[in-house]
Scaffold this active site. Structure first.
Site, PDB file in Angstrom:
ATOM      1  N   HIS A  15      -0.519   1.627   0.716  1.00 46.00           N
ATOM      2  CA  HIS A  15      -0.580   0.744  -0.473  1.00 46.00           C
ATOM      3  C   HIS A  15      -1.980   0.817  -1.089  1.00 46.00           C
ATOM      4  CE1 HIS A  15       0.801  -3.165  -2.510  1.00 46.00           C
ATOM      5  NE2 HIS A  15      -0.358  -2.837  -3.067  1.00 46.00           N
ATOM      6  N   HIS A  17      -4.313   0.997  -4.981  1.00 44.01           N
ATOM      7  CA  HIS A  17      -4.432   1.009  -6.443  1.00 44.01           C
ATOM      8  C   HIS A  17      -5.555   1.986  -6.781  1.00 44.01           C
ATOM      9  CE1 HIS A  17      -1.864  -2.539  -7.016  1.00 44.01           C
ATOM     10  NE2 HIS A  17      -2.335  -2.879  -5.828  1.00 44.01           N
ATOM     11  N   LEU A  18      -5.178   3.085  -7.394  1.00 40.90           N
ATOM     12  CA  LEU A  18      -6.197   4.094  -7.732  1.00 40.90           C
ATOM     13  C   LEU A  18      -6.636   3.990  -9.189  1.00 40.90           C
ATOM     14  CD1 LEU A  18      -4.851   7.263  -5.849  1.00 40.90           C
ATOM     15  CD2 LEU A  18      -6.716   5.730  -5.158  1.00 40.90           C
ATOM     16  N   LYS A 101       8.551   0.152  -6.837  1.00 39.02           N
ATOM     17  CA  LYS A 101       7.848  -1.114  -6.588  1.00 39.02           C
ATOM     18  C   LYS A 101       8.435  -2.236  -7.423  1.00 39.02           C
ATOM     19  CE  LYS A 101       4.514  -3.872  -5.213  1.00 39.02           C
ATOM     20  NZ  LYS A 101       3.094  -3.819  -5.164  1.00 39.02           N
ATOM     21  N   HIS A 138       6.316  -6.837  -3.954  1.00 35.18           N
ATOM     22  CA  HIS A 138       5.275  -7.865  -4.027  1.00 35.18           C
ATOM     23  C   HIS A 138       6.013  -9.186  -3.837  1.00 35.18           C
ATOM     24  CE1 HIS A 138       1.355  -9.574  -5.403  1.00 35.18           C
ATOM     25  NE2 HIS A 138       2.146 -10.625  -5.463  1.00 35.18           N
ATOM     26  N   HIS A 176       1.682  -6.097   1.767  1.00 32.95           N
ATOM     27  CA  HIS A 176       0.533  -6.975   2.018  1.00 32.95           C
ATOM     28  C   HIS A 176       0.941  -8.372   2.488  1.00 32.95           C
ATOM     29  CE1 HIS A 176       1.650  -7.918  -2.071  1.00 32.95           C
ATOM     30  NE2 HIS A 176       1.008  -6.909  -2.600  1.00 32.95           N
ATOM     31  N   LEU A 223      -4.309 -11.261  -4.442  1.00 34.00           N
ATOM     32  CA  LEU A 223      -2.952 -11.796  -4.369  1.00 34.00           C
ATOM     33  C   LEU A 223      -2.082 -10.882  -3.524  1.00 34.00           C
ATOM     34  CD1 LEU A 223      -2.448 -12.966  -8.058  1.00 34.00           C
ATOM     35  CD2 LEU A 223      -2.673 -14.418  -6.032  1.00 34.00           C
ATOM     36  N   ASP A 251      -4.160  -2.127   0.185  1.00 31.18           N
ATOM     37  CA  ASP A 251      -4.108  -2.821  -1.107  1.00 31.18           C
ATOM     38  C   ASP A 251      -5.489  -2.815  -1.757  1.00 31.18           C
ATOM     39  OD1 ASP A 251      -2.995  -4.084  -3.278  1.00 31.18           O
ATOM     40  OD2 ASP A 251      -3.001  -6.077  -2.383  1.00 31.18           O
TER      41      ASP A 251
HETATM   42  O1  DOR Z   1      -4.990  -8.719  -5.502  1.00 30.84           O
HETATM   43  C1  DOR Z   1      -4.215  -7.954  -6.048  1.00 30.84           C
HETATM   44  N1  DOR Z   1      -4.633  -7.004  -6.910  1.00 30.84           N
HETATM   45  N2  DOR Z   1      -2.910  -8.091  -5.818  1.00 30.84           N
HETATM   46  C2  DOR Z   1      -1.997  -7.382  -6.497  1.00 30.84           C
HETATM   47  O2  DOR Z   1      -0.840  -7.565  -6.245  1.00 30.84           O
HETATM   48  C3  DOR Z   1      -2.402  -6.456  -7.577  1.00 30.84           C
HETATM   49  C4  DOR Z   1      -3.758  -5.993  -7.374  1.00 30.84           C
HETATM   50  C5  DOR Z   1      -4.345  -5.298  -8.585  1.00 30.84           C
HETATM   51  O3  DOR Z   1      -3.663  -4.428  -9.152  1.00 30.84           O
HETATM   52  O4  DOR Z   1      -5.489  -5.586  -8.936  1.00 30.84           O
HETATM   53 ZN    ZN Z   2      -1.320  -4.049  -4.483  1.00 32.18          ZN
END
Ligand code: DOR
Ligand code: ZN
Length: 351
Positions: A15, A17-18, A101, A138, A176, A223, A251
């Site tokens: 998991h 986020h790039l 997702k 999520h 997460h 989150l 995450d």
């Molecule tokens: O803390 C978070 N950041 N939770 C998420 O579900 C998305 C993520 C984000 O893309 O910044």
């Molecule tokens: Zn995430």
């Protein structure tokens, strides 16, 4: 005998986020340095909703990789009320998509295009169950009248449990997880082999009090938000059990310092710069370093029906300092989790 050096199969991050553009270029080297593969979240602006979008995004990720680094991005589709099941299935069959997702609309960052009511995507979920395509969730309700610390537990009862009953063969990852309720739920369904859960490094190390320690700490806000200490303890127990449904997903969610340190700061912890070092601390504190490989390198591939890595990485017990600000563009940077602090473990690369 304490471990001073651990060699494990090269882990994967299930998991991440790039992002895209300058941020992608700035953060990707950190993930690719430690992890062989990563499940890449599709919540770009605009989101990655089609096979063509994912194929193009994968190309941008590969182009941003530093020379000589081996790393495989595993792409995901962002489900919307209008997702085309045919395109999704083709993308999965062609190996473009590894999973899809589910963001409940407005649950978190860039989720405005998410699913407004899960009933609307029932035919898409049917198709996914048929073809064995995992659904990554999520798991928070979006009803703002539900307390933010209860949104995961309420989601499990009101949405996830009925969803699994309606789709008895759908494969699901609860992403997460942050609560003992989530851990219990996953354990209760473990025998089916169709449910997994990712656990972040930060949720193994912080509870909700840390977010307010001596003042408000926006870089610890993510989150689902960190919960009480009892929940953190349940997550540590799950991760360090080595049990199949629990696997590593950082995450890592970079936002610029400007976006984090604001009157309405963004959610996300940027943990990619020292992810394995931090996980190793959590496992060592639990006396379970011998379970790190199962969690980081074995359980995820088993769930996703992928081969385990044949590469090995080394972690050494010698202090390392978490990096300082990482420049993204002129005047803006991301701040790594535990920046400037001394960590007990160092990442020694592949061996
Ligand atoms: O803390 C978070 N950041 N939770 C998420 O579900 C998305 C993520 C984000 O893309 O910044
Ligand atoms: Zn995430």
């Amino acid at each position: 005998m304490p471990f001073d050096r651990i060699v494990i199969r090269r882990p994967d991050d299930w998991h991440v986020h790039l992002r895209d553009g300058a941020m992608l270029k700035a953060v990707l080297p950190f993930t690719a340095r430690q992890f062989g593969r990563a499940i890449v979240m599709p919540n770009l602006k605009p989101p990655v909703t089609t096979t063509a979008d994912a194929d193009a995004y994968r190309g941008r990720i590969l182009a941003a990789l530093p020379d000589g680094v081996s790393f495989t991005p595993l792409m995901t589709a962002y489900l919307t009320d209008g997702t085309d099941a045919g395109d999704l299935a083709r993308g999965f069959a062609d190996g473009v998509f590894a999973a899809a997702k589910l963001y409940p609309a407005n649950a978190t960052t860039n989720s405005a295009h998410g699913v407004t009511d899960i009933a609307r995507i029932a035919p898409v979920l049917e198709r996914m169950a048929e073809i064995g395509m995992p659904l990554l969730i999520h798991g928070e309700v979006t009803d703002q009248s539900v307390d933010i610390f209860d949104r995961e537990a309420v989601f499990i009862d009101s949405i996830l449990a009925p969803l699994l009953e309606r789709h008895p063969t759908l494969r699901v990852v609860l992403e997460h997880v942050t609560t003992s309720e989530a851990v219990q739920f996953v354990r209760a369904h473990a025998a089916s082999g169709r449910i997994g859960a990712t656990i972040t490094a930060h949720h193994l190390l912080i509870n909700r009090s840390h977010i307010f320690q001596g003042g408000i700490r926006p870089h610890l806000y993510c989150l689902p938000i960190a919960k009480r200490e009892t929940h953190r303890v349940a997550l540590v127990e799950a991760a360090t059990s080595g049990d199949g449904p629990f696997f590593l997903g950082t995450d890592t969610a970079p936002h610029t310092v400007t976006a984090k340190e604001a009157a309405c700061g963004c959610a996300g912890c940027f943990t990619a710069a020292n992810a394995l070092e931090v996980y190793a601390e959590a496992f060592e504190d639990a006396g379970a370093l011998d379970k790190l490989e199962a969690f980081a390198s074995l359980n995820g591939p088993r769930f996703y029906n992928l081969p385990v890595s044949e590469e090995r990485v080394v972690l050494e017990r010698r202090p390392s300092v978490a990096p300082d600000l990482i420049l993204v563009s002129e005047g803006d940077a991301v701040l790594p989790f535990r920046s400037g602090e001394t960590l007990r473990w160092s990442f020694g690369g592949t061996v």
